[in-house]
Design a protein around this motif. Structure first.
Motif, PDB file in Angstrom:
ATOM      1  N   LEU A   1      12.666 -78.457   9.192  1.00  0.00           N
ATOM      2  CA  LEU A   1      13.574 -79.563   9.491  1.00  0.00           C
ATOM      3  C   LEU A   1      12.856 -80.657  10.267  1.00  0.00           C
ATOM      4  CD1 LEU A   1      16.444 -80.712   9.416  1.00  0.00           C
ATOM      5  CD2 LEU A   1      16.858 -79.578  11.582  1.00  0.00           C
ATOM      6  N   ARG A   2      11.972 -80.256  11.187  1.00  0.00           N
ATOM      7  CA  ARG A   2      11.214 -81.265  11.931  1.00  0.00           C
ATOM      8  C   ARG A   2      10.377 -82.130  10.992  1.00  0.00           C
ATOM      9  NH1 ARG A   2       6.134 -81.291  13.633  1.00  0.00           N
ATOM     10  NH2 ARG A   2       5.869 -79.076  13.133  1.00  0.00           N
ATOM     11  N   ARG A   3       9.724 -81.521  10.022  1.00  0.00           N
ATOM     12  CA  ARG A   3       8.925 -82.295   9.064  1.00  0.00           C
ATOM     13  C   ARG A   3       9.806 -83.200   8.207  1.00  0.00           C
ATOM     14  NH1 ARG A   3       5.842 -77.374   9.102  1.00  0.00           N
ATOM     15  NH2 ARG A   3       7.181 -76.459   7.505  1.00  0.00           N
ATOM     16  N   LEU A   4      10.947 -82.665   7.752  1.00  0.00           N
ATOM     17  CA  LEU A   4      11.839 -83.468   6.926  1.00  0.00           C
ATOM     18  C   LEU A   4      12.435 -84.631   7.722  1.00  0.00           C
ATOM     19  CD1 LEU A   4      13.739 -80.685   4.945  1.00  0.00           C
ATOM     20  CD2 LEU A   4      12.084 -82.320   4.034  1.00  0.00           C
TER      21      LEU A   4
ATOM     22  N   PHE B   1       2.597 -70.508  34.831  1.00  0.00           N
ATOM     23  CA  PHE B   1       3.688 -69.749  34.215  1.00  0.00           C
ATOM     24  C   PHE B   1       5.029 -70.431  34.465  1.00  0.00           C
ATOM     25  CE2 PHE B   1       0.803 -66.140  33.869  1.00  0.00           C
ATOM     26  CZ  PHE B   1       1.215 -65.586  32.657  1.00  0.00           C
ATOM     27  N   ALA B   2       5.908 -70.289  33.479  1.00  0.00           N
ATOM     28  CA  ALA B   2       7.278 -70.767  33.622  1.00  0.00           C
ATOM     29  C   ALA B   2       8.215 -69.743  33.013  1.00  0.00           C
ATOM     30  CB  ALA B   2       7.463 -72.113  32.930  1.00  0.00           C
ATOM     31  N   VAL B   3       9.366 -69.548  33.645  1.00  0.00           N
ATOM     32  CA  VAL B   3      10.404 -68.661  33.127  1.00  0.00           C
ATOM     33  C   VAL B   3      11.378 -69.514  32.331  1.00  0.00           C
ATOM     34  CG1 VAL B   3      12.266 -67.071  33.710  1.00  0.00           C
ATOM     35  CG2 VAL B   3      10.154 -67.083  35.055  1.00  0.00           C
ATOM     36  N   HIS B   4      11.603 -69.141  31.081  1.00  0.00           N
ATOM     37  CA  HIS B   4      12.503 -69.888  30.197  1.00  0.00           C
ATOM     38  C   HIS B   4      13.765 -69.088  29.922  1.00  0.00           C
ATOM     39  CE1 HIS B   4      10.090 -73.392  28.771  1.00  0.00           C
ATOM     40  NE2 HIS B   4       9.104 -72.647  29.217  1.00  0.00           N
ATOM     41  N   LEU B   5      14.854 -69.819  29.748  1.00  0.00           N
ATOM     42  CA  LEU B   5      16.116 -69.231  29.308  1.00  0.00           C
ATOM     43  C   LEU B   5      16.423 -69.756  27.915  1.00  0.00           C
ATOM     44  CD1 LEU B   5      18.638 -67.511  30.164  1.00  0.00           C
ATOM     45  CD2 LEU B   5      19.730 -69.682  30.736  1.00  0.00           C
ATOM     46  N   SER B   6      16.672 -68.831  26.994  1.00  0.00           N
ATOM     47  CA  SER B   6      17.008 -69.191  25.626  1.00  0.00           C
ATOM     48  C   SER B   6      18.400 -68.677  25.309  1.00  0.00           C
ATOM     49  CB  SER B   6      15.979 -68.605  24.655  1.00  0.00           C
ATOM     50  OG  SER B   6      16.316 -68.905  23.303  1.00  0.00           O
ATOM     51  N   TYR B   7      19.044 -69.325  24.352  1.00  0.00           N
ATOM     52  CA  TYR B   7      20.383 -68.916  23.925  1.00  0.00           C
ATOM     53  C   TYR B   7      20.344 -68.586  22.448  1.00  0.00           C
ATOM     54  CZ  TYR B   7      25.442 -69.058  23.126  1.00  0.00           C
ATOM     55  OH  TYR B   7      26.741 -68.741  22.793  1.00  0.00           O
ATOM     56  N   ALA B   8      20.869 -67.426  22.088  1.00  0.00           N
ATOM     57  CA  ALA B   8      20.910 -66.998  20.693  1.00  0.00           C
ATOM     58  C   ALA B   8      22.335 -66.584  20.338  1.00  0.00           C
ATOM     59  CB  ALA B   8      19.951 -65.834  20.458  1.00  0.00           C
ATOM     60  N   SER B   9      22.797 -67.057  19.197  1.00  0.00           N
ATOM     61  CA  SER B   9      24.121 -66.711  18.703  1.00  0.00           C
ATOM     62  C   SER B   9      24.036 -66.565  17.189  1.00  0.00           C
ATOM     63  CB  SER B   9      25.135 -67.800  19.091  1.00  0.00           C
ATOM     64  OG  SER B   9      25.013 -68.929  18.233  1.00  0.00           O
ATOM     65  N   PRO B  10      25.116 -66.137  16.533  1.00  0.00           N
ATOM     66  CA  PRO B  10      25.080 -66.061  15.071  1.00  0.00           C
ATOM     67  C   PRO B  10      24.811 -67.412  14.403  1.00  0.00           C
ATOM     68  CG  PRO B  10      26.917 -64.780  15.926  1.00  0.00           C
ATOM     69  CD  PRO B  10      26.334 -65.522  17.085  1.00  0.00           C
ATOM     70  N   LEU B  11      24.936 -68.522  15.145  1.00  0.00           N
ATOM     71  CA  LEU B  11      24.730 -69.850  14.573  1.00  0.00           C
ATOM     72  C   LEU B  11      23.292 -70.341  14.700  1.00  0.00           C
ATOM     73  CD1 LEU B  11      27.989 -71.544  15.923  1.00  0.00           C
ATOM     74  CD2 LEU B  11      27.601 -70.490  13.685  1.00  0.00           C
ATOM     75  N   GLY B  12      22.518 -69.792  15.622  1.00  0.00           N
ATOM     76  CA  GLY B  12      21.141 -70.248  15.823  1.00  0.00           C
ATOM     77  C   GLY B  12      20.654 -69.909  17.209  1.00  0.00           C
TER      78      GLY B  12
ATOM     79  N   ALA C   1      14.430 -81.897  22.430  1.00  0.00           N
ATOM     80  CA  ALA C   1      14.050 -82.015  21.021  1.00  0.00           C
ATOM     81  C   ALA C   1      14.300 -80.709  20.271  1.00  0.00           C
ATOM     82  CB  ALA C   1      12.582 -82.420  20.917  1.00  0.00           C
ATOM     83  N   HIS C   2      13.982 -79.572  20.903  1.00  0.00           N
ATOM     84  CA  HIS C   2      14.169 -78.280  20.244  1.00  0.00           C
ATOM     85  C   HIS C   2      15.642 -77.972  20.038  1.00  0.00           C
ATOM     86  CE1 HIS C   2      13.960 -73.739  20.009  1.00  0.00           C
ATOM     87  NE2 HIS C   2      13.134 -74.129  19.059  1.00  0.00           N
ATOM     88  N   ALA C   3      16.481 -78.306  21.016  1.00  0.00           N
ATOM     89  CA  ALA C   3      17.923 -78.080  20.872  1.00  0.00           C
ATOM     90  C   ALA C   3      18.495 -78.917  19.733  1.00  0.00           C
ATOM     91  CB  ALA C   3      18.631 -78.402  22.188  1.00  0.00           C
ATOM     92  N   PHE C   4      18.020 -80.150  19.597  1.00  0.00           N
ATOM     93  CA  PHE C   4      18.463 -80.991  18.487  1.00  0.00           C
ATOM     94  C   PHE C   4      18.128 -80.340  17.146  1.00  0.00           C
ATOM     95  CE2 PHE C   4      16.502 -83.881  15.354  1.00  0.00           C
ATOM     96  CZ  PHE C   4      17.669 -84.367  14.773  1.00  0.00           C
ATOM     97  N   LEU C   5      16.887 -79.857  17.007  1.00  0.00           N
ATOM     98  CA  LEU C   5      16.471 -79.237  15.755  1.00  0.00           C
ATOM     99  C   LEU C   5      17.287 -77.975  15.470  1.00  0.00           C
ATOM    100  CD1 LEU C   5      12.580 -79.554  16.004  1.00  0.00           C
ATOM    101  CD2 LEU C   5      14.109 -80.881  14.536  1.00  0.00           C
ATOM    102  N   ALA C   6      17.525 -77.162  16.511  1.00  0.00           N
ATOM    103  CA  ALA C   6      18.285 -75.926  16.321  1.00  0.00           C
ATOM    104  C   ALA C   6      19.716 -76.228  15.884  1.00  0.00           C
ATOM    105  CB  ALA C   6      18.284 -75.110  17.612  1.00  0.00           C
ATOM    106  N   ALA C   7      20.334 -77.232  16.493  1.00  0.00           N
ATOM    107  CA  ALA C   7      21.703 -77.585  16.139  1.00  0.00           C
ATOM    108  C   ALA C   7      21.776 -78.173  14.726  1.00  0.00           C
ATOM    109  CB  ALA C   7      22.264 -78.577  17.158  1.00  0.00           C
ATOM    110  N   ALA C   8      20.795 -79.012  14.387  1.00  0.00           N
ATOM    111  CA  ALA C   8      20.774 -79.599  13.047  1.00  0.00           C
ATOM    112  C   ALA C   8      20.540 -78.527  11.985  1.00  0.00           C
ATOM    113  CB  ALA C   8      19.696 -80.675  12.963  1.00  0.00           C
ATOM    114  N   THR C   9      19.730 -77.538  12.304  1.00  0.00           N
ATOM    115  CA  THR C   9      19.494 -76.439  11.367  1.00  0.00           C
ATOM    116  C   THR C   9      20.758 -75.622  11.164  1.00  0.00           C
ATOM    117  OG1 THR C   9      17.231 -76.309  12.204  1.00  0.00           O
ATOM    118  CG2 THR C   9      17.980 -74.492  10.867  1.00  0.00           C
ATOM    119  N   ALA C  10      21.550 -75.469  12.224  1.00  0.00           N
ATOM    120  CA  ALA C  10      22.757 -74.648  12.143  1.00  0.00           C
ATOM    121  C   ALA C  10      23.838 -75.281  11.289  1.00  0.00           C
ATOM    122  CB  ALA C  10      23.309 -74.391  13.550  1.00  0.00           C
ATOM    123  N   THR C  11      23.763 -76.594  11.037  1.00  0.00           N
ATOM    124  CA  THR C  11      24.800 -77.251  10.228  1.00  0.00           C
ATOM    125  C   THR C  11      24.714 -76.832   8.776  1.00  0.00           C
ATOM    126  OG1 THR C  11      23.382 -79.180   9.801  1.00  0.00           O
ATOM    127  CG2 THR C  11      24.812 -79.254  11.748  1.00  0.00           C
TER     128      THR C  11
END
Length: 412
Positions: free
Chosen positions: A367-370, A114-125, A341-351
């Motif tokens: 976006l990952r496939r593209l 098990f691992a505890v993860h911290l995620s960030y959510a905002s109106p941008l992504g 890698a996930h942060a990159f995809l989330a930021a690129a999606t938010a643009t």
């Protein structure tokens, strides 16, 4: 890669970490050091294994750089920090943190980690930003086992809410802008975590069990008892946010709770959600330093599902649970690069916040496939052409040099 490359002192690890993240983004059927090395064009997995297990770099510092990147790209004053754990099924007993315990993924007691993860959510992504591996007491109390897995001596036993508290405090010290925290019952049932959040002035919407007891004007009552006594007019139909099939509508109600006895002023509520089809109830303890309307609390509760989407995206597309590493350092490094890698995809999606008429906004998976089809693969083909051109020119030069040398030796 511009954000994190300074953490790798030599050009070889900088190149390898770039190729490693590109491999995570690639549509490989299985992701491990062997397949990622093959995707990068290496003759064997040794270089990638060195990057994960033996080379010199600090995964915690890289995650701090990723957090700063997320702050710049997705940061918002109304950001929500989301805490949740995820388990990976593992065989054997040597992988760090593994023991027989209940897995929500399997729905039963299994050998898992098990691992505890911290995620960030905002109106941008939204994206994962930090992680802490849960180490059971069977590990923290076993010196030989710890040494074999490379667990640092400074690591002691900590519950999942305690790990979540450390992750949240690290994010706050790093300047990640946020106003709320949300989590499931494992965190809502911990009074120390709730008190710590009030101390930081962070509002929270934390799920609790139906048996959770709260103070009311009529004394201490169970959460399900409070729900049973609510009149029909107390319920309102509100959307918890858009899902895959449209808005997620539920019936919601909340009641004001008395002020807690600690020194932190603010407003307490019990929030109750009712499924409009099955009638199933869910309960949340809420607090905010300021008065907020019901729909605001519902919005925060709805944000919690975004961390589940992040788990799904990182496991199905980025290989979060496909690592083959047993040791503490290697596990954290693999997970850190997946988060990168996930942060990159989330930021690129938010643009791209708008889409042409008739099209939904682009998703992280699309976006990952593209990105792989339009950027990584063409770059690999160009690299192959350049490498072949260099090889051909070098070969021709050697042949030409050898020809002139033979002529010189045969001349009288």
């Amino acid at each position: 890669m511009d954000v994190v490359e300074s953490r790798f002192c030599r050009p070889e690890p900088r190149r390898r970490v770039r190729d490693f993240v590109a491999g995570l983004l690639a549509p490989l059927p299985v992701k491990n050091c062997w397949t990622i090395a093959e995707h990068a064009g290496d003759v064997g997995p040794g270089g990638m294994q060195d990057l994960i297990g033996r080379s010199s770099w600090d995964d915690a510092v890289v995650r701090a750089d990723v957090r700063d990147f997320v702050t710049a790209k997705l940061g918002h004053p109304d950001g929500v920090l989301l805490v949740d754990e995820t388990g990976d099924l593992k065989k054997g007993s040597h992988t760090v943190g593994v023991q027989r315990q209940y897995s929500g993924t399997a729905g039963k007691i299994e050998n898992c980690q098990f691992a505890v993860h911290l995620s960030y959510a905002s109106p941008l992504g939204h994206t994962l930003v930090d992680v802490a591996l849960y180490l059971p007491k069977s590990w923290t109390e076993d010196r030989e086992r710890r040494a074999e897995a490379g667990v640092p001596d400074t690591v002691v036993f900590a519950t999942k809410p305690q790990l979540a508290r450390r992750l949240i405090e690290t994010a706050l010290l790093g300047g990640l802008p946020c106003r709320w925290v949300a989590g499931n019952e494992a965190y809502g049932g911990d009074p120390q975590l709730a008190a710590a959040l009030r101390g930081h002035g962070l509002g929270y919407v934390l799920a609790v069990a139906c048996s959770h007891r709260v103070p009311t004007g009529l004394g201490i009552q169970r959460a399900d008892q409070i729900a049973a006594g609510l009149p029909k007019r107390a319920w309102q139909r509100i959307s918890a946010g858009a899902g895959a099939k449209g808005h997620r509508y539920y019936d919601w109600a909340f009641i004001t709770l008395p002020q807690a006895t600690d020194q932190h002023q603010g407003h307490h509520w019990m929030l109750i959600r009712r499924n409009r089809t099955t009638g199933e109830l869910a309960f949340y303890r809420c607090w905010s330093p300021d008065v907020v309307p019901l729909h605001h609390l519902v919005g925060v509760a709805g944000k919690r599902w975004s961390i589940e989407e992040s788990f799904q995206a990182t496991k199905t597309g980025l290989g979060l649970d496909q690592h083959q590493h047993r040791r503490w350092k290697a596990w954290h490094r693999w997970t850190t690069l997946v988060i990168t890698a996930h942060a990159f995809l989330a930021a690129a999606t938010a643009t791209s916040t708008t889409s042409p008429d008739g099209l939904i906004t682009i998703t992280v998976n699309e976006l990952r496939r593209l990105f792989h089809a339009l950027v990584i693969e063409p770059a690999r083909r160009v690299a192959d052409v350049i490498a072949w051109s260099i090889y051909r020119r070098r070969h021709q030069h050697q042949a030409k040099t050898s020809h002139y040398a033979r002529q010189t030796l045969t001349e009288p």
